[in-house]
Design a protein around this motif. Structure first.
Motif: not given
Length: 230
Positions: A4-7, A9-13, A23-32
């Protein structure tokens, strides 16, 4: 292997935020999780479009989407927080700290037993202790809101810290029950109960604010370097 590109990844956020994950910490886990799933799909079909791969991956979360994940994460953090508080509190019932704990309960019992107007003193003590709690909540809430304005990030673990893992209600019951009785009389049992609950309340508040909360924040700052900015 296609990555995945950085763009993307940002789209996943953005995608997680649109699906009510604040919540950003949950977002990060889900994005991963989503990123790993999408890249796994690309291993089998490198020509698969990003949006279609994301849609397929999201369907794996079921009809409730991310809501169950957020709820599970919150319950897990609350359980962890309560466990840490309990582990710290247990030290106050072991030597040498149990001496100080027992003396504090006995001293409060003795003072209340000597005072005639126990209701007023009990209410004054409860008001004093709860004032510290309210003051902490107010200051911490203000700090969190200011940090959110600067960073644009909300953290689930901060919400759990602010709620003290849901422990406040349990101790409030014990704190108020001794003075709620039909004849409004203070017996030895009520005095011991009130003294014990008040001392435990103070210990719980001290452990939560001065020991467990800083420890939790330190742990998360290592897992999420972005949190240091807040």
């Amino acid at each position: 292997m296609k990555k995945l590109t950085s763009l993307e990844i940002e789209h996943l956020y953005t995608f997680t935020r649109k699906h009510f994950v604040e919540f950003y910490d949950v977002q990060t886990e889900l994005v991963d999780h989503l990123a790993n799933g999408i890249e796994a799909q690309w291993e089998e079909n490198s020509g698969l479009e990003f949006e279609k791969a994301l849609e397929k991956e999201f369907k794996k979360f079921g009809v409730f989407g991310f809501s169950e994940i957020v709820e599970q994460k919150m319950h897990a953090l609350e359980k962890y927080y309560r466990k840490e508080v309990w582990n710290c509190l247990k030290e106050y019932f072991k030597l040498p700290k149990i001496i100080l704990t027992s003396f504090s309960i006995w001293a409060l019992f003795t003072i209340l037993n000597l005072i005639e107007n126990k209701d007023s003193i009990a209410l004054l003590l409860m008001f004093g202790v709860l004032s510290f709690y309210i003051s902490f909540i107010f200051k911490e809430s203000k700090r969190i809101k200011e940090a959110q304005k600067v960073t644009g990030k909300k953290w689930l673990f901060e919400s759990v810290v602010l709620q003290f893992g849901g422990l406040l209600q349990l101790l409030n019951i014990g704190l108020y029950m001794p003075i709620i009785n039909d004849d409004n009389q203070w017996g030895a049992l009520a005095l011991w109960s009130f003294s014990t609950c008040l001392v435990l309340y103070v210990l719980w508040f001290f452990v939560s604010v001065k020991v467990v909360s800083p420890s939790l924040k330190s742990k998360f700052s290592k897992e999420h370097p972005e949190y240091k900015l807040s």
